[in-house]
Design a protein around this motif. Structure first.
Motif, PDB file in Angstrom:
ATOM      1  N   GLY A 157       1.984  18.453  -1.547  1.00 29.20           N
ATOM      2  CA  GLY A 157       1.162  18.498  -0.342  1.00 29.20           C
ATOM      3  C   GLY A 157       1.999  18.654   0.907  1.00 29.20           C
ATOM      4  N   GLY A 158       3.128  17.935   0.965  1.00 32.74           N
ATOM      5  CA  GLY A 158       4.030  18.068   2.112  1.00 32.74           C
ATOM      6  C   GLY A 158       4.619  19.464   2.194  1.00 32.74           C
ATOM      7  N   ALA A 159       4.932  20.055   1.023  1.00 34.76           N
ATOM      8  CA  ALA A 159       5.491  21.410   1.014  1.00 34.76           C
ATOM      9  C   ALA A 159       4.482  22.416   1.554  1.00 34.76           C
ATOM     10  N   LEU A 160       3.203  22.253   1.210  1.00 34.04           N
ATOM     11  CA  LEU A 160       2.172  23.150   1.738  1.00 34.04           C
ATOM     12  C   LEU A 160       2.026  22.993   3.247  1.00 34.04           C
ATOM     13  N   MET A 161       2.076  21.746   3.730  1.00 31.97           N
ATOM     14  CA  MET A 161       2.017  21.522   5.172  1.00 31.97           C
ATOM     15  C   MET A 161       3.222  22.151   5.866  1.00 31.97           C
TER      16      MET A 161
ATOM     17  N   TRP B 150       0.835  -1.202   0.000  1.00 29.95           N
ATOM     18  CA  TRP B 150       0.000   0.000   0.000  1.00 29.95           C
ATOM     19  C   TRP B 150       0.869   1.250   0.000  1.00 29.95           C
ATOM     20  N   LEU B 151       2.029   1.209   0.669  1.00 27.62           N
ATOM     21  CA  LEU B 151       2.953   2.340   0.618  1.00 27.62           C
ATOM     22  C   LEU B 151       3.507   2.516  -0.795  1.00 27.62           C
ATOM     23  N   GLN B 152       3.804   1.398  -1.451  1.00 21.45           N
ATOM     24  CA  GLN B 152       4.263   1.486  -2.836  1.00 21.45           C
ATOM     25  C   GLN B 152       3.203   2.120  -3.717  1.00 21.45           C
ATOM     26  N   LEU B 153       1.955   1.807  -3.446  1.00 23.35           N
ATOM     27  CA  LEU B 153       0.851   2.382  -4.211  1.00 23.35           C
ATOM     28  C   LEU B 153       0.734   3.884  -3.941  1.00 23.35           C
ATOM     29  N   ILE B 154       0.862   4.259  -2.673  1.00 30.11           N
ATOM     30  CA  ILE B 154       0.752   5.667  -2.301  1.00 30.11           C
ATOM     31  C   ILE B 154       1.858   6.495  -2.938  1.00 30.11           C
ATOM     32  N   PHE B 155       3.079   5.964  -2.953  1.00 30.15           N
ATOM     33  CA  PHE B 155       4.219   6.720  -3.467  1.00 30.15           C
ATOM     34  C   PHE B 155       4.321   6.706  -4.985  1.00 30.15           C
ATOM     35  N   LYS B 156       3.289   6.197  -5.665  1.00 29.90           N
ATOM     36  CA  LYS B 156       3.247   6.311  -7.113  1.00 29.90           C
ATOM     37  C   LYS B 156       2.864   7.717  -7.553  1.00 29.90           C
ATOM     38  N   ARG B 157       2.532   8.569  -6.598  1.00 30.61           N
ATOM     39  CA  ARG B 157       2.217   9.972  -6.885  1.00 30.61           C
ATOM     40  C   ARG B 157       3.227  10.868  -6.168  1.00 30.61           C
ATOM     41  N   PRO B 158       4.518  10.770  -6.465  1.00 29.73           N
ATOM     42  CA  PRO B 158       5.530  11.503  -5.689  1.00 29.73           C
ATOM     43  C   PRO B 158       5.403  13.016  -5.802  1.00 29.73           C
TER      44      PRO B 158
ATOM     45  N   LEU C 188      -3.248   7.270   5.324  1.00 30.94           N
ATOM     46  CA  LEU C 188      -1.924   6.894   5.833  1.00 30.94           C
ATOM     47  C   LEU C 188      -0.904   7.994   5.582  1.00 30.94           C
ATOM     48  N   TYR C 189      -0.970   8.583   4.403  1.00 32.88           N
ATOM     49  CA  TYR C 189      -0.028   9.661   4.074  1.00 32.88           C
ATOM     50  C   TYR C 189      -0.300  10.904   4.904  1.00 32.88           C
ATOM     51  N   LEU C 190      -1.559  11.344   4.930  1.00 37.26           N
ATOM     52  CA  LEU C 190      -1.903  12.608   5.578  1.00 37.26           C
ATOM     53  C   LEU C 190      -1.807  12.522   7.091  1.00 37.26           C
ATOM     54  N   ARG C 191      -2.060  11.344   7.664  1.00 36.35           N
ATOM     55  CA  ARG C 191      -2.092  11.209   9.116  1.00 36.35           C
ATOM     56  C   ARG C 191      -0.762  10.750   9.707  1.00 36.35           C
ATOM     57  N   LEU C 192       0.018   9.988   8.949  1.00 34.80           N
ATOM     58  CA  LEU C 192       1.217   9.376   9.522  1.00 34.80           C
ATOM     59  C   LEU C 192       2.498   9.797   8.810  1.00 34.80           C
ATOM     60  N   ILE C 193       2.555   9.589   7.502  1.00 37.47           N
ATOM     61  CA  ILE C 193       3.820   9.792   6.782  1.00 37.47           C
ATOM     62  C   ILE C 193       4.227  11.265   6.777  1.00 37.47           C
ATOM     63  N   ALA C 194       3.336  12.133   6.281  1.00 35.53           N
ATOM     64  CA  ALA C 194       3.676  13.550   6.161  1.00 35.53           C
ATOM     65  C   ALA C 194       3.944  14.206   7.517  1.00 35.53           C
TER      66      ALA C 194
END
Length: 538
Positions: free
Chosen positions: A21-25, A7-15, A137-143
């Motif tokens: 999004g991380g830059a805005l945060m 699922w992480l591999q799937l999420i990171f297909k949109r780098p 997962l990205y918005l709550r944990l990774i970023a």
């Protein structure tokens, strides 16, 4: 973390989108920290200047630069926060689409018995709560974790530049401890409990749905009250376990905040020595501790995320397990077929796990362009054979090679969507003209031409707005749209009157021109034109 890997591999297909999004945060957090630091510096500077003026000492202050900085950071924080929320919520919806598509592909890769191992209530839980646990997962944990580490590094660099390396070293130790308390420590303290809680909630959710579905039977058996009481006990246990998880998360949140405040006090204490030595000014002395206090906003997002990580991993494990369960065996490639052959089954066994074989040592060869009819009474295994030939039922013995096929199952399956969407499943690139043409052949064009939305008419849940015959013809139309060279039809004329069946059967000869057909029915009268007929009744 192994369960999260696909699922992480799937999420990171949109780098690019994730980075934006991380830059805005990061810009939002940086604006907030800068606002606090600039405000603290400005308030302290004005207080010192006021005291000096009151004491009769000449002093000056530049009101415009710090005032402009405060206004800038206040506005930028608001703007970046708005952009971040809009952009990242759009990102989450896109990730949700990716996850659901990947999940459906995984489910499509399992054969029927593998999918039927779970009840409808359990599949509902998989497609809702378990997917929801992954889409953020990205918005709550990774970023937040990445931003907490990056922001902490910037504050430490600020401490090195404005104060000295010794202060930065002490602050590094304290902030690293705060980061570990807010992340790894929370996960270690809650992972097993959160995973059990996730499983318990999944079981409870399933039990509640089954209670509702089986309410008439429970009422007839006089078990409604007892079963409801059992559900309440399970709910109380689930609430108690959730309270334990929340308590541990809360203590770790308090601990990380305590360490952050300790870091601010430490910076103030070490800064006083530098202030007394004349190495820094009073406003600069205040700037760093206030910036450190601003880290509390960054760290506050982490304990809850890592407290739910165990449950997220449990959800991922269930999805991975159920998608892998009963993976469909690969059907032989087209290149393995002899020239002029559309399907070749050699010594195959057709059976369901735990049951006796329906067919053993079964051999079948279908030539390209041939029309094969298969007849047999109810229970003779026609549909099971069709599932096996279509690749939906795994073969414990023997080999099967065939061309790509389109398959009309015995059960009519339509989706709660528009007429167009249901038809395009057979041929996604089909034009409106092609859709109307196939509807005309199925004698459905007049039915929908009078509808206000025409091809965009909503057909209802499982085609509830259609009659049984209309629904069957629509499912048949979808299969006939497919460009697959092999077509398998199981009872294609179910629900059709004799005259309609005869007209459509005649049209099949034209619609299937150049294709291979395997059609299964109860008797010869329910078959379209065939070259030969295979009887399963002996």
């Amino acid at each position: 973390m192994r369960e999260l890997k696909p699922w992480l591999q799937l999420i990171f297909k949109r780098p690019v989108r994730l980075f934006a999004g991380g830059a805005l945060m990061f810009a939002t957090l940086l604006s907030g920290l800068s606002l606090l630091a600039a405000s603290g510096w400005f308030i302290t500077e004005t207080a010192i200047v006021g005291l000096l003026l009151a004491a009769g000492t000449a002093a000056t202050i530049n009101l415009y630069v710090p005032g402009g900085a405060i206004r800038f950071f206040a506005v930028s924080r608001t703007v970046f926060r708005y952009l971040e929320r809009v952009y990242n919520h759009d990102t989450v919806l896109r990730l949700l689409t990716d996850i659901r598509v990947a999940l459906f592909k995984g489910l499509a890769g399992t054969h029927g018995p593998g999918r039927s191992g779970l009840s409808g209530a359990q599949w509902l839980s998989r497609l809702t709560s378990d997917v929801d646990a992954l889409d953020t997962l990205y918005l709550r944990l990774i970023a937040p974790t990445a931003l907490a580490g990056l922001t902490t590094m910037l504050v430490l660099i600020l401490a090195t530049v404005l104060f000295d390396p010794n202060t930065a070293l002490w602050l590094t130790l304290v902030l690293l401890a705060a980061l570990l308390v807010a992340t790894a420590s929370v996960y270690l303290a809650t992972s097993d409990l959160a995973a059990r809680q996730s499983t318990r909630q999944d079981d409870l959710r399933t039990a509640v749905i089954e209670h509702i579905e089986g309410f008439p039977e429970l009422t007839a058996a006089g078990r409604t009250g007892k079963h409801a009481a059992w559900l309440m006990r399970q709910a109380h246990q689930a609430n108690a376990e959730q309270a334990r998880v929340d308590t541990r998360v809360g203590w770790h949140l308090a601990g990380s905040h305590l360490l952050i405040h300790l870091a601010a006090v430490l910076a103030l204490w070490l800064g006083l020595a530098l202030f007394q030595a004349g190495a820094i000014t009073g406003p600069v002395l205040v700037l760093l501790p206030i910036a450190l206090l601003g880290l509390a906003e960054v760290f506050a997002m982490l304990p809850d995320a890592f407290g739910k990580l165990g449950a997220t991993m449990a959800s991922a494990a269930r999805l991975n397990r159920d998608c892998r369960k009963g993976q469909r065996p690969q059907v032989g490639a087209v290149g393995e077929l002899n020239a002029g052959t559309a399907l070749q089954a050699d010594n195959i066994t057709v059976k369901y796990a735990g049951y006796a074989p329906l067919f053993s040592h079964f051999n079948l060869t279908v030539s390209s362009g041939e029309r094969l009819g298969v007849i047999g009474h109810s229970g003779s295994g026609k549909s099971s054979l069709a599932d096996a030939l279509a690749g939906l039922l795994p073969l414990p013995h023997g080999s099967l090679a065939r061309e790509a096929c389109a398959y009309l199952t015995q059960k009519t399956v339509l989706f709660d969507d528009t007429l167009r969407a249901n038809l395009l499943l057979g041929a996604p690139d089909a034009s409106d003209t092609e859709l109307w043409r196939i509807l005309e052949h199925m004698e459905l064009a007049d039915r929908f031409a009078t509808e206000p939305d025409r091809l965009d008419t909503w057909i209802g849940s499982s085609g509830s707005r259609l009659s049984g015959g209309e629904a069957r013809r629509l499912a048949l139309a979808r299969v006939l749209l497919s460009p697959a060279p092999l077509v398998i039809l199981d009872e294609p004329f179910t629900g059709l009157d004799v005259d309609t069946r005869a007209r459509i059967a005649k049209r099949l000869e034209t619609l299937l021109e150049g294709k291979t057909l395997i059609v299964l029915a109860h008797g010869p009268d329910a078959l379209p034109g065939t070259d030969r007929v295979l009887s399963l009744s002996g």
